[in-house]
Design a protein around this motif. Structure first.
Motif, PDB file in Angstrom:
ATOM      1  N   VAL A  93     -10.145 -63.409 -56.644  1.00  0.00           N
ATOM      2  CA  VAL A  93      -8.824 -63.302 -56.022  1.00  0.00           C
ATOM      3  C   VAL A  93      -8.317 -61.866 -56.096  1.00  0.00           C
ATOM      4  O   VAL A  93      -7.795 -61.323 -55.114  1.00  0.00           O
ATOM      5  N   ILE A  97      -7.292 -59.371 -53.030  1.00  0.00           N
ATOM      6  CA  ILE A  97      -5.951 -58.771 -52.962  1.00  0.00           C
ATOM      7  C   ILE A  97      -6.050 -57.257 -52.790  1.00  0.00           C
ATOM      8  O   ILE A  97      -5.370 -56.663 -51.942  1.00  0.00           O
ATOM      9  N   VAL A 125      -3.718 -65.237 -50.700  1.00  0.00           N
ATOM     10  CA  VAL A 125      -4.058 -63.850 -51.006  1.00  0.00           C
ATOM     11  C   VAL A 125      -3.088 -62.897 -50.326  1.00  0.00           C
ATOM     12  O   VAL A 125      -2.653 -61.907 -50.923  1.00  0.00           O
ATOM     13  N   SER A 129      -0.611 -60.129 -52.079  1.00  0.00           N
ATOM     14  CA  SER A 129      -0.820 -58.715 -51.764  1.00  0.00           C
ATOM     15  C   SER A 129       0.518 -58.026 -51.490  1.00  0.00           C
ATOM     16  O   SER A 129       1.585 -58.621 -51.658  1.00  0.00           O
TER      17      SER A 129
END
Length: 206
Positions: A93, A97, A125, A129
């Motif tokens: 993950v 990101i 995601v 971000s």
């Protein structure tokens, strides 16, 4: 089972779906963003056959955008919650990101155009971000519109598709090609993620 699976019964099922109203169509499409086991292609096809191609596409589009953007906002708001840190700090993950922060919306927009892309992961995601909310909403509006128009167009006029072997074959081939292309794009982007981040890591250590 075979006796039930007839065109008449399918048309009756579509009619019952129609009677539930367009709000139900919007709700079901939005719900798919949170529960990915729901078949998005089937829901979109049901909408366009129950309400017509224009209204059915509009219903599916609104629902898909509302659901996806809702999941994006939930991820952004609660992403730092202590109970979610095990997921957020997952190496995979975190890699995604960082790459999204590096590359922006372009690769996400491409994935959003395909019905078989990992939409739940994309939305989560993106929420974790640093993409601006407004820009992600624009990407959703464009990507989901393309995806739903293509999917709805393939599945429109269920009677004509089910009674014509050629049309049925073409629809199956079309959906299969969308799946193949979507997975190919996803794999290419995954490889690019790893390559780009390795390059950045080398530069930072040099």
């Amino acid at each position: 089972m075979k006796d039930w699976f007839t065109i008449a019964n399918l048309e009756n099922l579509i009619e019952q779906y129609h009677l539930l109203g367009p709000i139900f169509g919007v709700f079901l499409t939005a719900l798919e963003a949170f529960i990915p086991i729901l078949p998005l292609v089937v829901i979109v096809v049901a909408n366009v056959n129950a309400y017509g191609i224009v209204i059915g596409v509009a219903i599916s589009w609104i629902g898909a955008v509302v659901g996806a953007y809702g999941l994006f906002l939930v991820s952004r708001k609660f992403g730092k919650h202590p109970k979610l840190q095990r997921f957020v700090l997952n190496k995979r993950v975190q890699t995604l990101i960082k790459w999204v922060d590096m590359k922006g919306l372009a690769p996400i927009l491409v994935l959003l155009c395909f019905p078989f892309s990992p939409a739940v992961i994309i939305n989560i995601v993106a929420g974790l971000s640093n993409i601006r909310k407004y820009y992600y909403l624009i990407a959703l509006l464009i990507g989901k519109f393309v995806m739903i128009v293509v999917t709805g167009g393939l599945g429109y006029d269920l009677r004509a598709i089910l009674t014509d072997p050629i049309k049925l074959t073409l629809v199956i081939i079309g959906i299969f090609l969308l799946w193949i292309i979507g997975k190919w794009v996803e794999n290419k982007l995954n490889k690019r993620v790893e390559r780009d981040l390795r390059a950045v890591s080398k530069e930072s250590h040099s």
